[in-house]
Design a protein around this motif. Structure first.
Motif, short mmCIF file in Angstrom:
data_model
loop_
_atom_site.label_atom_id
_atom_site.label_comp_id
_atom_site.label_asym_id
_atom_site.label_seq_id
_atom_site.Cartn_x
_atom_site.Cartn_y
_atom_site.Cartn_z
N LEU A 1 0.92 -1.24 -0.17
CA LEU A 1 0.00 0.15 -0.01
C LEU A 1 0.86 1.37 0.04
CD1 LEU A 1 -2.78 -1.20 2.36
CD2 LEU A 1 -3.01 -0.66 0.07
N SER A 2 1.98 1.17 0.56
CA SER A 2 2.85 2.58 0.72
C SER A 2 3.49 2.65 -0.64
CB SER A 2 4.09 2.20 1.76
OG SER A 2 3.48 2.12 3.31
N ARG A 3 3.87 1.81 -1.21
CA ARG A 3 4.41 1.84 -2.53
C ARG A 3 3.34 2.14 -3.56
NH1 ARG A 3 9.38 -1.13 -3.11
NH2 ARG A 3 10.18 -1.04 -1.23
N ALA A 4 2.13 2.03 -3.10
CA ALA A 4 1.11 2.46 -4.06
C ALA A 4 0.58 4.01 -3.89
CB ALA A 4 0.03 1.31 -4.02
N GLY A 5 0.94 4.51 -2.82
CA GLY A 5 0.80 5.77 -2.41
C GLY A 5 -0.40 5.81 -1.43
N VAL A 6 -0.69 4.83 -0.84
CA VAL A 6 -1.96 4.81 0.17
C VAL A 6 -1.24 4.61 1.62
CG1 VAL A 6 -3.92 3.59 0.72
CG2 VAL A 6 -3.48 3.93 -1.78
N ARG A 7 -1.89 5.71 2.55
CA ARG A 7 -1.72 5.29 3.86
C ARG A 7 -2.24 4.21 4.45
NH1 ARG A 7 -3.11 8.98 7.28
NH2 ARG A 7 -4.90 9.92 5.83
N SER A 8 -1.56 3.43 5.51
CA SER A 8 -2.31 2.57 6.16
C SER A 8 -1.80 2.39 7.77
CB SER A 8 -1.88 1.03 5.55
OG SER A 8 -0.45 0.78 5.63
N LEU A 9 -2.48 1.87 8.52
CA LEU A 9 -2.10 1.51 10.02
C LEU A 9 -2.32 0.14 10.21
CD1 LEU A 9 -1.44 2.16 12.95
CD2 LEU A 9 -4.21 2.71 13.37
N LEU A 10 -1.29 -0.32 10.62
CA LEU A 10 -0.99 -2.01 11.12
C LEU A 10 -1.02 -2.10 12.31
CD1 LEU A 10 1.10 -4.63 9.14
CD2 LEU A 10 0.96 -4.44 11.49
N VAL A 11 -2.06 -2.90 12.85
CA VAL A 11 -1.88 -3.22 14.59
C VAL A 11 -1.47 -4.82 14.74
CG1 VAL A 11 -3.14 -1.21 15.15
CG2 VAL A 11 -4.43 -3.25 14.78
N GLU A 12 -0.79 -5.01 15.52
CA GLU A 12 -0.38 -6.37 15.99
C GLU A 12 -0.25 -6.56 17.18
OE1 GLU A 12 0.80 -9.87 16.71
OE2 GLU A 12 0.24 -9.64 14.82
N ARG A 13 -0.86 -7.57 18.01
CA ARG A 13 -1.07 -7.32 19.57
C ARG A 13 0.31 -7.86 19.92
NH1 ARG A 13 -2.15 -12.73 21.17
NH2 ARG A 13 -2.54 -14.52 19.73
N HIS A 14 0.96 -8.77 19.32
CA HIS A 14 2.35 -9.33 19.88
C HIS A 14 3.37 -7.92 19.99
CE1 HIS A 14 0.76 -13.46 18.72
NE2 HIS A 14 1.27 -13.60 19.98
N ASP A 15 4.26 -8.13 20.73
CA ASP A 15 5.23 -6.79 21.02
C ASP A 15 6.39 -7.03 20.09
OD1 ASP A 15 6.79 -9.17 22.04
OD2 ASP A 15 7.07 -8.24 24.00
N GLY A 16 6.50 -7.78 19.12
CA GLY A 16 7.42 -7.63 18.06
C GLY A 16 7.19 -8.92 17.22
N THR A 17 8.12 -9.22 16.02
CA THR A 17 8.07 -10.01 15.27
C THR A 17 8.27 -11.50 15.61
OG1 THR A 17 10.31 -9.68 14.29
CG2 THR A 17 8.66 -8.65 13.18
N SER A 18 7.95 -12.39 14.80
CA SER A 18 7.70 -13.84 15.21
C SER A 18 9.21 -14.23 15.84
CB SER A 18 7.46 -14.94 14.31
OG SER A 18 7.54 -16.21 14.63
N ARG A 19 9.06 -15.02 16.97
CA ARG A 19 10.32 -15.64 17.82
C ARG A 19 10.39 -16.97 17.41
NH1 ARG A 19 8.03 -12.31 21.60
NH2 ARG A 19 9.34 -10.54 22.37
N VAL A 20 9.49 -17.48 16.61
CA VAL A 20 9.82 -18.94 16.13
C VAL A 20 9.90 -19.20 14.62
CG1 VAL A 20 9.09 -19.88 18.45
CG2 VAL A 20 7.54 -19.34 16.56
N PRO A 21 10.58 -20.24 14.11
CA PRO A 21 10.41 -20.37 12.40
C PRO A 21 9.21 -20.28 11.92
CG PRO A 21 12.00 -21.81 13.76
CD PRO A 21 11.08 -21.33 14.90
N LYS A 22 8.25 -21.09 12.32
CA LYS A 22 6.89 -21.22 11.78
C LYS A 22 7.09 -21.66 10.43
CE LYS A 22 4.12 -18.29 14.69
NZ LYS A 22 3.35 -17.02 14.75
N ALA A 23 6.55 -20.70 9.37
CA ALA A 23 6.79 -20.92 7.90
C ALA A 23 8.32 -20.75 7.44
CB ALA A 23 5.73 -20.05 6.98
N ARG A 24 8.75 -21.45 6.49
CA ARG A 24 9.97 -21.31 5.95
C ARG A 24 10.26 -21.13 4.48
NH1 ARG A 24 13.15 -25.98 6.70
NH2 ARG A 24 11.16 -26.91 5.92
N GLY A 25 9.52 -21.90 3.52
CA GLY A 25 9.64 -21.88 2.30
C GLY A 25 9.09 -20.89 1.44
N ILE A 26 9.96 -19.96 0.87
CA ILE A 26 9.26 -19.02 0.05
C ILE A 26 9.50 -19.31 -1.36
CG2 ILE A 26 9.26 -16.44 -0.48
CD1 ILE A 26 11.02 -15.99 1.87
#
Length: 538
Positions: free
Chosen positions: A22-47
């Motif tokens: 959205l930022s690259r397209a020129g649109v403002r956004s607000l993201l809210v996440e209840r955890h205090d940071g990014t993931s601390r465990v691997p979870k998904a791996r393959g891109i």
């Protein structure tokens, strides 16, 4: 009251990618996440490579590869009785075969989620228009015809803020509170099998260095599990399948019990093991009955739960928002009618349903729902889903059919036939600009792009004339002009005459194609934009 065009709930890979897009397209956004940071465990791996094409276009490819593992660290898939014991079989995944690598300018990447998310967060925050707030949750919301009113709470201070947004993207995971509030059902097969992920620190280098793999499947009469490569040295996941068949309960997985299981699977009774974490989960194969409800949209695990056998969950989720965000931006900028947003469900939900069925079939073929099974090795489609990754076409009002029949591969899951038929992912072709070699993929991803044949300058001029002034941003390239086609491959790949042209959407899919020239290229292109952007009836 804070007013924002788009409110994003969830700060995993899907939410962070949506913020960046959205930022690259020129649109403002607000993201809210209840955890205090990014993931601390691997979870998904393959891109997978299609997702890496997207991140390449966003300028993240190098950073993600730097955060992940090299291809040489994970080139195989191995089945074994134990890491130190008899090997059953090893394979090179079909996705890594030369013929499949040749369809894209980028490569798959194994990058654990706890390494990927900091990269995505850094870029999302640096993009400027996206406000990213961790340790923040949405506590209430209500919607009306014009938008969403919500309350968010800072979990560190307890301070509450009122939000007014025109659109909401729910990327809040499989237990999505937003989806439940929307009343959206998830048809399919729930709780197909249960599993436990054990994250460990253990030096397995001696037993893997000569057969680097992404997955080491351990097959024993009393234990079926999988070593998941995290850093290819001393950090590993160990996944145990179908606990109920062994009589295990989540409470059984104490550090001592987990250590014993890892040693058994490794075939090394004295292996030093440090248990870093244990998580229990159940695999389901379910997809939301609808992705859009007015001004609210589901994406990622909130929209689909896909069994992990094949690594499609996160990839499908981030490609959801690749599809959605350019459409939201076009509507928000007044360039498209709101009817365009209906194409999100029409395009992404059928693909998620097919992907979910394929992933479930992979799991069942390997006996993942049984304690013991003769089906140790998977069906041939497993990690060979090239057609599913690149070849499934979209059908919606945002795609203008040109009357050509669809390509019909013998096996649409494993076989990808490049095509520029409208609705298809625009094929990769190597081009030359001066001393620089670049792919058609590198021309795409920021805006609409018109690609014209070497005698199609009229199409390119029409695109430049129409760009802006109520139309989306567009760029235009004549293939065979400043952009050379040294292998004479582009016209054949895109199936147009030297006077023809294709229009590619910001998500890299062909929206429209004229296989030859036209007397009034500007008028034809204007009509095409009106139709595919929902500004007039098709």
């Amino acid at each position: 009251m804070l007013e924002i065009p788009v409110l994003i709930i969830g700060g995993g890979p899907v939410g962070l990618t949506a913020s960046l897009l959205l930022s690259r397209a020129g649109v403002r956004s607000l993201l809210v996440e209840r955890h205090d940071g990014t993931s601390r465990v691997p979870k998904a791996r393959g891109i997978n490579a299609r997702t890496m094409e997207m991140y390449r276009q966003l300028g993240l490819e190098e950073d993600i590869h730097a955060a992940g593992l090299s291809a040489g660290s994970t080139g195989l898939i191995v089945w074994t009785e134990s890491l130190a014991g008899r090997e059953i079989e090893r394979r090179v995944p079909g996705r890594a075969l030369p013929k499949n690598l040749a369809v894209t300018p980028t490569t798959n990447c194994l990058c654990a989620q706890d390494d990927l998310e900091p990269v995505l967060r850094r870029h999302a925050e640096a993009a400027g228009l996206g406000d990213v707030r961790f340790a923040t949750e949405m506590t209430a919301f209500r919607r009306d015809a014009n938008g969403i009113s919500a309350t968010i709470r800072d979990l560190a201070t307890g301070a509450e803020t009122g939000i007014r947004a025109r659109w909401l993207i729910a990327a809040d995971g499989a237990q999505s509170r937003v989806r439940r509030a929307m009343g959206v059902r998830m048809p399919g097969e729930e709780k197909v099998y249960d599993s436990v992920n054990i994250l460990v620190r253990a030096d397995l280098t001696e037993w893997v260095k000569d057969r680097p793999a992404a997955l080491y499947f351990v097959e024993q009469p009393s234990l079926r599990g999988t070593f998941l490569t995290i850093n290819a040295r001393d950090r590993w996941g160990f996944l145990i399948h179908s606990l109920a068949h062994y009589g295990y309960r989540p409470a059984d997985f104490t550090p001592e019990f987990c250590t014993a299981l890892v040693r058994q699977a490794a075939g090394l009774p004295d292996l030093p093991v440090e248990v870093l974490g244990v998580s229990y989960w159940e695999a389901s194969a379910i997809v939301a009955e609808r992705y859009r409800d007015g001004r609210m949209f589901l994406a990622g695990d909130a929209a689909h739960e896909i069994p992990p056998t094949g690594g499609f969950g996160m990839n499908t989720g981030v490609q959801d928002v690749l599809n959605l965000c350019w459409k939201l931006a076009a509507v928000e900028r007044g360039e498209a009618g709101e009817a365009l947003l209906d194409s999100y469900d029409a395009e992404r939900r059928p693909l998620a349903e097919l992907t979910t069925r394929t992933s479930l079939a992979n799991a069942l073929s390997m006996g993942r729902t049984a304690k013991q099974s003769s089906a140790v090795l998977p069906r041939r489609e497993f990690l060979n889903e090239q057609g599913l990754i690149f070849g499934v076409p979209y059908e919606s009002a945002a795609v203008l059919a040109d009357g050509t029949p669809p390509l019909m591969p013998e096996d649409p899951i494993t076989e990808y036939l490049p095509s520029a038929r409208p609705g298809s992912r625009a094929p990769h072709v190597w081009l030359q600009q001066g001393d620089t070699r670049l792919s058609t993929i590198d021309l795409l991803g920021k805006r609409f792009v018109l690609l014209a044949g070497r005698e199609g300058a009229g199409w390119a001029a029409a695109a430049r004339a129409l760009a802006g002034s109520g139309n989306p941003p567009m760029s235009a390239h004549v293939i065979g002009g400043r952009l050379a086609d040294p292998e004479n491959a582009w016209h054949a790949a895109y199936e147009v005459s030297p006077r023809g042209a294709v229009l590619v959407r910001p998500d890299g899919y062909v929206a429209w194609r004229s296989r030859d020239g036209a007397a009034d290229p500007e008028g034809v292109l204007r009509d095409a934009l009106d139709r595919l952007l929902g500004r007039q009836a098709a």
